[in-house]
Enzyme design. Structure first.
Site, mmCIF file in Angstrom:
data_model
loop_
_atom_site.group_PDB
_atom_site.id
_atom_site.type_symbol
_atom_site.label_atom_id
_atom_site.label_comp_id
_atom_site.label_asym_id
_atom_site.label_seq_id
_atom_site.Cartn_x
_atom_site.Cartn_y
_atom_site.Cartn_z
ATOM 1 N N LYS A 42 -58.109 18.541 16.720
ATOM 2 C CA LYS A 42 -57.012 17.613 17.015
ATOM 3 C C LYS A 42 -57.517 16.176 17.138
ATOM 4 O O LYS A 42 -56.896 15.233 16.622
ATOM 5 C CB LYS A 42 -56.294 18.041 18.292
ATOM 6 N N GLN A 86 -53.666 21.678 27.123
ATOM 7 C CA GLN A 86 -54.262 22.735 26.301
ATOM 8 C C GLN A 86 -54.193 24.067 27.047
ATOM 9 O O GLN A 86 -54.696 24.197 28.163
ATOM 10 C CB GLN A 86 -55.724 22.386 25.973
ATOM 11 N N ASP A 111 -45.785 18.825 22.600
ATOM 12 C CA ASP A 111 -45.933 20.259 22.352
ATOM 13 C C ASP A 111 -44.592 20.978 22.421
ATOM 14 O O ASP A 111 -44.491 22.136 22.034
ATOM 15 C CB ASP A 111 -46.895 20.870 23.395
#
Length: 921
Positions: A42, A86, A111
């Site tokens: 990422k 995460q 997200d």
């Protein structure tokens, strides 16, 4: 393709908004190998696209509170436009994952995992939410096939919150007929066989067999599973949830594992971050205000100011800030109706163009005032609430002395006020109290230093100024600056000679030259001259001193002219408090107090945000005297406001007293230091004041107006227009177009108002308009606002009246002759001595700030109209070196007002039940 498109979009964004970069933050807990790998990918992708990515890594001992604290900080960080947590959270402490994902601000939840974004997706609000990256990537892959989704039968295998459930919603709202299957579906093979579009996210290796798949189906495999494989060095290989080798024979399109959905998920994370950055720019871009205005309910007769103010329900101040384009972390709330604005806003907006800059001033006033503040507020209400322009008012904070004395409040009046008026007129956010504390710290330091030097030897002074701590002596930073000023280039306290110690420890202040006085924000005439040091502990050291009112402190002028913390600190250190017996200037930096002053003023430097009755934003910041100082609100407030309104917006500020004083200082002092250039001058005039200048009887506060002011008298009015003509000429001298605002009173006749308008235009005003804003709010200043708009579009040839390099006397003479109409100036002996002294001390190139009466263009308050041919006497000259000007004293004046026989406080009270202030002003 997605990455290249995003790279181009980011490049265009940076070109359009210099200094701006989309920001992504990744919050990780623990040190899982798979998470580290995903984050690395990422970060690399973000860098390739041009996104600024920040990786925050917490240890596996992090608690839920630790994680929430970091999320809260990221939510408020304007440089972060999207961030992800995460998963999974690798902590040895219990952490509620649902609570963590829901703590992420929905507008930054790229997200798409928060309940709010999930709810919007399930409801079909696809344009107002973030979609989880894997389903979003799957949809992009399906679209790339060119097959139309609408009407197709889709099957989703899996119902997780991250993939399965949102995938179902996405397909449904793209008009597919969707079936969701899972591990408990008994007819799984049959359902899969019906699918035109098949998305599998079950987490079971090769669960879906090739023979189940409908020929020609699109197959999206989201699974990542490890199965034993002896041919691999690791002993295992990665497979998806679909048996790829057989499924590819039946499917028209199929994603491989690895290398299919995974890279698309990362690309979609980047796309959501760029989308979030674009939304941020649209929301906070200057020039795009979406503001809610307050509707006025006008009453006749017009109620008292306090009644009008308290009948208004102000918007929450954080809403005002948001509407004006300020970010949450740039605003420090002081209750519901006032806030401070951080200087970081100016840094963020530094590359934005400035709006139009308008200064409101007036003709030479009566003691009652002619309504500059009311006109300022009326003009911004007209521009904002009625013409829908971005507009900010920037006004001075009033002193509490006049508030409780004879003048009353200064929030405007009638239906043109800054609200709540009691907050505006009283403590506000404590800036004036901070100035009082800082000023009196300097005064205490001056007298204490004289006392200590009189009562101690050089060595004793040195031992106390540079004490030994644990056997070590060390100069402070401010002491090193003093050594450098004395040309002593040493940093070791033990290395100074006796002569150097003598120079270092002795300021040798001459008490007769002390110009720094103590201050108080209250009118108290009995403090105008006092004796200090009468206690026996002062060992006979006493002297005559005085108190001034706080707003006359040089620190107030420093605050108003500073353009940042560094500049303010430098100016505070340059302030001259006295001269030494050798004639050298003694500064606050010499006293060692600069840093302490900056600390006391660190909050006061932030402009105060309020609002008008009609809901337009106002900065209330600084309130320097308009005679011994420059009488204008702060440079910083103007600069921030000019950025916020955008290129087509307006910032309206007010200059104290008449144009010959406040406007002249606005141009020659404030604009010189700020670098800002005005577009329009609004000159406020009244029939009442012009009749006074035409020879009418004296106007006195608290006394009914004579009949000449209540009846039509065109000749008296025409005679008085000489003052109006001269003030128009004064404004045009600086190359700026002038719009005259004729502030109408109920006693004025149509013929009188028409005469003033005609005279103003003949004298060279760009336009002149009648205004009724006191009784009608912004509506009554519409014609004025339209005239200001037109004037702002004309070329401005702004210029200063004088070059600061000219000798002091020549600068004073230019102001006296050009602005006041004097034939010449006369310097009395004390003033002549100061010219010599300040020139010798290196202050001769400072601008001039004339301290004279505001009731006449001349030095004599009884001379009305536009007198000429007089000699302007200069009694004395003083220096505000930190603020950056010299102020000649013309005639006598007090910097500590007194209370009248019947002060305003007779009418002020507090309702013990409601807690409301009553009878104010």
């Amino acid at each position: 393709q997605v990455r290249e498109r995003l790279k181009q979009q980011v490049a265009e964004m940076k070109q359009k908004f210099p200094g701006f970069t989309p920001g992504l933050a990744i919050l990780q807990v623990g040190n899982r190998d798979d998470s580290n790998l995903y984050i690395k990918v990422k970060l690399k992708t973000a860098a390739e696209i041009g996104i600024s990515a920040n990786h925050i890594k917490l240890p596996n001992t992090a608690t839920e509170a630790d994680v929430l604290k970091h999320i809260d900080a990221l939510n408020g960080d304007p440089a972060v436009h999207g961030f992800i947590v995460q998963l999974p959270l690798d902590s040895n402490k219990p952490i509620n994952t649902e609570k963590i994902t829901n703590a992420v601000a929905p507008e930054k939840d790229v997200d798409g995992l928060s309940s709010i974004n999930a709810g919007k997706l399930s409801r079909g609000d696809l344009g107002d939410c973030f979609i989880p990256c894997t389903p979003k990537g799957c949809m992009e892959l399906i679209r790339q096939t060119g097959i139309q989704i609408a009407g197709k039968r889709a099957v989703v295998v899996g119902r997780s919150k991250i993939v399965g459930a949102p995938m179902h919603d996405l397909l449904l709202w793209n008009h597919a007929t969707v079936t969701t299957c899972h591990s408990k579906t008994s007819t799984l093979a049959e359902e899969v066989g019906k699918a035109d579009i098949l998305v599998v996210a079950a987490g079971k290796a090769e669960m879906v067999k090739g023979e189940w798949i409908k020929p020609g189906a699109i197959v999206i495999d989201c699974g990542i599973n490890h199965v034993p494989d002896s041919t691999k060095a690791s002993g295992k290989r990665v497979v998806g949830d679909v048996a790829y080798s057989t499924a590819k024979e039946k499917a028209s399109y199929i994603t491989p594992v690895p290398g299919g959905v995974g890279p698309m998920t990362v690309a979609m994370l980047m796309q959501s971050t760029v989308e979030s950055a674009q939304r941020f720019l649209e929301k906070f871009q200057p020039g795009k205000w979406n503001i809610q205005y307050n509707q006025l309910t006008l009453k006749m007769p017009v109620p008292s100011d306090i009644e009008i103010s308290q009948s208004c329900i102000p918007k929450p101040i954080d809403q005002v800030a948001r509407e004006a384009g300020l970010l949450p972390d740039e605003v420090e709330l002081y209750g519901q109706t006032k806030a401070k604005v951080h200087l970081s806003a100016l840094k963020r907006l530094k590359n934005q163009p400035d709006g139009k800059y308008v200064v409101v001033t007036g003709i030479t006033p009566t003691p009652l005032g002619e309504g500059k503040s009311t006109t300022t507020v009326g003009l911004v209400q007209a521009l904002g609430a009625h013409l829908h322009q971005n507009v900010f008012a920037c006004v001075r904070q009033p002193s509490q002395g006049p508030t409780f004395g004879i003048k009353g409040g200064a929030a405007g009046g009638g239906y043109c006020q800054v609200v709540p008026m009691e907050e505006f007129n009283l403590h506000l956010t404590g800036d004036i109290h901070a100035i009082t504390a800082a000023n009196n710290l300097v005064a205490a330091a001056v007298d204490a230093r004289i006392f200590h030097e009189l009562t101690q030897t050089d060595q004793a002074l040195y031992n106390r100024l540079v004490p030994s701590v644990s056997g070590v002596r060390k100069f402070s930073n401010i002491q090193i600056r003093r050594l450098q000023k004395l040309s002593i280039n040493k940093t070791d306290p033990t290395a100074l000679t006796k002569e150097e110690i003598n120079l270092f420890v002795r300021l040798d202040i001459d008490p007769d030259t002390i110009t720094w006085q103590r201050v108080l924000d209250t009118n108290d005439r009995f403090l105008r001259k006092i004796t200090i040091g009468q206690s026996v502990t002062e060992k006979g050291f006493s002297r005559t001193a005085q108190f001034d009112i706080t707003v006359s402190s040089e620190i107030m002028a420093v605050l108003a002219l500073s353009d940042g913390l560094d500049d303010m600190k430098e100016r505070l250190g340059r302030m001259v408090v006295a001269s030494s017996k050798k004639g050298e200037p003694v500064t606050t930096d010499d006293l060692g107090v600069t840093g302490a002053l900056a600390v006391l003023m660190k909050d006061a430097i932030k402009p105060n945000l309020m609002q008008t009755l009609e809901g337009t934003p106002v900065f209330v910041h600084a309130g320097p005297f308009a005679n011994i100082a420059h009488g204008n609100s702060s440079v910083l407030a103007d600069k921030i406001a000019l950025k916020l309104v955008g290129k087509e917006g307006f910032v309206v500020t007010e200059a104290g007293f008449g144009a010959d004083i406040g406007m002249e200082k606005f141009f020659n002092i404030k604009c010189r230091y700020s670098g800002l250039r005005p577009h329009v001058v609004v000159l406020v005039a009244t029939v009442r004041a012009l009749k006074m200048h035409g020879g009418g009887p004296a106007v006195t506060a608290g006394v009914p107006l004579p009949k000449e002011y209540m009846e039509e008298n065109l000749q008296l009015l025409a005679n008085g227009c000489s003052n109006l003509n001269k003030q128009i000429q004064n404004a045009r001298m600086f190359g700026v177009p002038v719009v005259v605002a004729v502030n109408a009173f109920k006693t004025d006749t149509e013929a009188e108002l028409a005469l003033v308008v005609r005279q103003a235009k003949e004298a060279g005003a760009f336009d002149a308009v009648e205004c009724t804003h006191w009784a009608e709010g912004g509506k009554g200043a519409l014609a004025l606002a339209e005239a200001v708009q037109r004037a702002s579009q004309t070329p401005s040839d702004f210029r200063f009246l004088y070059n600061v390099e000219l000798p002091i006397i020549e600068k004073i003479r230019l102001i006296a002759q050009q602005i006041y109409g004097a034939s010449d100036i006369e310097l009395l002996p004390e003033a002549q001595e100061k010219v010599t002294l300040y020139t010798k001390q290196g202050f001769g190139n400072l601008p001039i700030c004339m301290a004279k009466t505001h009731l006449s263009l001349s030095h004599d308050p009884e001379q009305k109209g536009a007198p000429t041919g007089f000699i302007l006497p200069i009694r004395d000259i003083r220096a505000s070196v930190g603020a950056g000007f010299l102020y000649p004293l013309v005639g006598t004046m007090s910097t500590m007002p007194g209370l009248p026989t019947r002060p305003c406080f007779y009418d002020i009270d507090l309702d013990p039940v409601s807690g409301e202030v009553t009878g104010l002003f």
